[in-house]
Design an enzyme around this catalytic site. Structure first.
Site, PDB file in Angstrom:
ATOM      1  N   ASN A 199       0.886  -1.165   0.000  1.00 21.63           N
ATOM      2  CA  ASN A 199       0.000   0.000   0.000  1.00 21.63           C
ATOM      3  C   ASN A 199       0.921   1.211   0.000  1.00 21.63           C
ATOM      4  O   ASN A 199       1.473   1.590   1.026  1.00 21.63           O
ATOM      5  CB  ASN A 199      -0.880   0.031   1.255  1.00 21.63           C
ATOM      6  N   GLU A 283      -8.176  -3.220  -2.822  1.00 21.09           N
ATOM      7  CA  GLU A 283      -8.379  -2.498  -1.559  1.00 21.09           C
ATOM      8  C   GLU A 283      -8.103  -0.997  -1.718  1.00 21.09           C
ATOM      9  O   GLU A 283      -7.295  -0.417  -1.000  1.00 21.09           O
ATOM     10  CB  GLU A 283      -7.525  -3.121  -0.460  1.00 21.09           C
ATOM     11  N   ARG A 316       0.826  -8.362  -8.058  1.00 20.18           N
ATOM     12  CA  ARG A 316       0.062  -9.180  -7.107  1.00 20.18           C
ATOM     13  C   ARG A 316      -1.334  -9.522  -7.634  1.00 20.18           C
ATOM     14  O   ARG A 316      -1.986  -8.702  -8.281  1.00 20.18           O
ATOM     15  CB  ARG A 316      -0.064  -8.457  -5.765  1.00 20.18           C
ATOM     16  N   ASP A 362      -7.247 -14.789   2.224  1.00 27.23           N
ATOM     17  CA  ASP A 362      -6.254 -13.860   2.749  1.00 27.23           C
ATOM     18  C   ASP A 362      -5.559 -14.386   4.003  1.00 27.23           C
ATOM     19  O   ASP A 362      -5.885 -13.950   5.103  1.00 27.23           O
ATOM     20  CB  ASP A 362      -6.959 -12.530   3.072  1.00 27.23           C
ATOM     21  N   GLU A 390      -0.553 -11.937  11.133  1.00 26.18           N
ATOM     22  CA  GLU A 390      -1.770 -11.131  11.177  1.00 26.18           C
ATOM     23  C   GLU A 390      -2.965 -11.909  11.723  1.00 26.18           C
ATOM     24  O   GLU A 390      -3.595 -11.490  12.688  1.00 26.18           O
ATOM     25  CB  GLU A 390      -2.073 -10.603   9.770  1.00 26.18           C
TER      26      GLU A 390
END
Ligand code: GCW
Length: 676
Positions: A199, A283, A316, A362, A390
């Site tokens: 990001n 996203e 990706r 994910d 995560e």
């Protein structure tokens, strides 16, 4: 890399060899090999070795060299090097009249570096050198780490402190920690790193601009010494955000020219720059869809800019609709990567690699393997794993992921008949493709112990070793790490290895039953929240009601996701009768009374595993406590504290999940345990 003093016996056996090291410093990598070896030898043997640049007349000695070095001429074993991949190496022992010699020879400088680390590993794990000669090479051309670091010093999904690369919107000046990281990565064979979050926010967009390139080049210099190539994550909308253009359309001539100029700039500073990593149309990140173009258009445009310099684009496949309506039962996020990318197979340039997350969703505790690995036939591909925990306990819980990764790389896609494993698909072997490998999201930060949880270091180590050699077993990797980290006291090695090897399955038992994911708190993703994502836009539902639970992903009555696999996998997953228990609820919506292969019902399985999970978490703590006095006291204490957090959290998971499903189903626990 503790390089503890060796026991007397080993010093006696090998000390004379290691008193002399012959190495030519023909490159920056060879210089680091020399440095690493000298400091390791000094610390392990208690004596500084003599370093010479050419082989002395008399041994004993250790000789490190690349295949073309004249010093190696006439050595029979060296012939085997040409059959090994690019960074392959051999280590052998020759006994000549002039004295014995340990030879560590590589096909490249990096090969010599890996040979040196292999040699040190043999000594430290006290395997000795009886197993020589060894010949190794990796099937994976790229063995990469992805940092999700931001320039303000934060790390997206980081659980071990702040970034070692950035602070207050600047690149750090003191590169000591970065250098140690490079050593650490090279010691397990990692050869590529992207140093900023996929990001790419406002500040980081400028990393490819003149303002930051000199500092980025300094980081590249550090990694170069350890054979690690530097990549940057880029913002697809850069031409607009920092280029002053009106568009980022990949087919626009000005846009194309703008990227070409950026590539020229970058390679002026970093002549061996690896290339770009790109998260696009995902996203809320910009991408080619804005201009009605597809992902091949986007990736190829960047690939053309990098191609003259030998750079590559890693694109990706984590592309899905994150604005879904939970009422819509047709759209299935699990299908998205395959649906987007399979039609583009064969349309990408040779210097593009598609980077595919291991599962279709994910990085959940349990997911099936992405069907894209068995689908793409003409496109370079790379497996993306997540080392940072995560969804797997955020480095508060022990969750050793190598057993999970082993299942993934060993998964048979049947793309070209039996034996078409993910390992072969991503190395390029399966489809005879030139590029590929593995990437993983790092779990390190500036915590003194690197990973927050001391045992989480095993995941980074294990990823490196597995990406070098996917054939290694989880047990082998674990044994190595435990010995390198804690020494070879059998109580310690047995206990810690046992804890690690069971930990993923323990974590799964109190969190995610039968392939259900997402029952976590939204946003930060720690701790239980059964309906946390049930009515959200992220496409992540379990559809629990009073009768049953699970997502129907069959072709007949469901979303059709199961049909994305090749046979016989599609049929295996496609029917609740044949679907493995651990993935049942990923593929099927079944009643709570559905009987599993294990003999238990779904509801009873949920209760049993959640009660048992807490018992197991407590057992981990008990086992750890038996090691008091045998482990460095601060590591002992830190780990014990984290195990307490784990138990507390496991209890919360148990009670929330059990209570939720008891209230939903109205079916009591057969064994009458406390459910609230
Ligand atoms: O799972 C999600 C994470 C995001 C991450 C994203 C991705 C970097 O929650 O934090 O963003 O995956 O992989 O792009």
């Amino acid at each position: 890399m503790r390089y503890d003093a060796l026991p007397d016996e080993a010093v006696e056996l090998y000390g004379s060899y290691f008193s002399q090291i012959a190495i030519r410093e023909s490159s920056v990598v060879m210089r680091q090999v020399r440095k690493e070896l000298v400091s390791a030898v000094e610390s392990m043997f208690g004596r500084k070795p003599r370093v010479v640049t050419a082989k002395p007349k008399k041994g004993p000695l250790v000789l490190l060299a690349t295949a073309d070095d004249p010093e190696l001429a006439g050595l029979a074993e060296i012939g085997r090097l040409k059959d090994l991949p690019r960074d392959g190496y051999i280590i052998c022992r020759t006994e000549q009249e002039s004295g014995g010699c340990i030879v560590a020879a590589g096909n490249s400088d990096a090969g010599v570096l890996y040979a040196a680390f292999h040699l040190l590993r043999l000594l430290q794990t006290e395997q000795g050198l009886d197993g020589l000669p060894v010949a190794e090479g990796s099937p994976n051309k790229l063995r990469m780490i992805n940092q999700w670091d931001n320039m303000d010093g934060s790390i997206e999904r980081g659980y071990a402190g702040q970034s070692i690369f950035y602070r207050h919107d600047k690149i750090v000046r003191d590169m000591t920690r970065i250098r140690d990281y490079a050593r650490l990565l090279a010691s397990v064979g990692i050869n590529a790193i992207s140093i900023n979050n996929v990001n790419v926010h406002r500040t980081e967009t400028k990393l490819i601009a003149a303002e930051w390139l000199p500092s980025v080049a300094k980081i590249a210099d550090v990694f170069r010494g350890y054979g690690v190539k530097l990549f940057l994550s880029v913002n697809f909308a850069s031409p607009i955000e920092i280029g002053g253009l009106q568009t980022a359309d990949p087919l626009d001539k000005q846009v194309q020219r703008w990227w070409k100029e950026r590539a020229e700039d970058i390679y002026r500073y970093i002549p061996d720059f690896g290339g770009f990593l790109v998260k696009a149309d995902s996203e809320f990140r910009p991408g080619p869809f804005t201009y009605g173009r597809d992902h091949a258009d986007g990736a190829n445009m960047l690939a053309d800019a990098l191609e003259p310099f030998g750079g590559i684009v890693i694109w990706r496949c984590f592309v899905y609709n994150c604005q879904q309506d939970w009422r819509d039962r047709k759209t299935d996020r699990a299908r998205a990567a395959y649906d987007h990318f399979l039609p583009l197979d064969g349309k990408f340039r040779d210097n593009v690699i598609l980077q595919i997350k291991n599962g279709p969703m994910d990085f959940q505790v349990r997911e099936p393997v992405s069907p894209l690995f068995g689908g793409l036939k003409q496109t370079n591909q790379m497996l993306e794993l997540q080392i940072t925990q995560e969804y797997t306990g955020q480095q508060k819980h022990v969750c050793y992921l190598v057993p999970q990764w082993k299942e993934i790389v060993g998964f048979d896609t049947y793309a070209a008949g039996e034996g078409s494993t993910v390992a072969k698909a991503v190395s390029g072997e399966l489809n005879r493709l030139p590029l590929g490998g593995m990437a993983a999201v790092s779990n390190i930060g500036d915590d003194a112990n690197w990973t927050g949880h001391p045992l989480a270091q095993a995941n980074l180590y294990g990823y490196g070793r597995l990406s070098w050699n996917p054939q290694l077993t989880a047990e082998q990797i674990t044994d190595e790490w435990v010995k390198l980290t804690f020494g070879d006291d059998p109580d310690v090695t047995e206990t810690v290895s046992g804890m690690l090897l069971r930990s993923w399955s323990i974590y799964e038992s109190y969190t995610a039953p039968l392939g259900v994911g997402w029952m976590v708190n939204p946003g930060h993703h720690y701790g239980p929240n059964v309906d946390g994502y049930e009515y959200s836009k992220w496409g992540t539902y379990h559809f629990a009601d009073s009768r049953g639970i699970g997502v129907d992903r069959t072709t007949k009555t469901g979303t059709g996701y199961a049909g994305q696999y090749n046979e016989p996998v599609a049929s295996l997953y496609g029917s609740p009768g044949t679907c493995p228990d651990e993935l049942l609820l990923f593929f099927h919506h079944v009643p709570y009374t559905h009987r599993l292969k294990s003999g238990s019902t779904v509801i009873q399985h949920i209760y049993d595993t959640h009660f048992e999970g807490v018992v197991q978490a407590e057992q981990l703590k008990r086992e750890w406590l038996t090691l008091e006095g045998k482990i460095d006291p601060s590591v002992f204490r830190e780990t014990a504290e984290r195990l307490d957090m784990q138990i507390e959290s496991a209890v919360e998971w148990r009670d929330r999940i059990n209570t939720y499903f008891y209230r939903m189903s109205g079916i009591p626990d057969e064994r009458g345990r406390t459910i609230f």
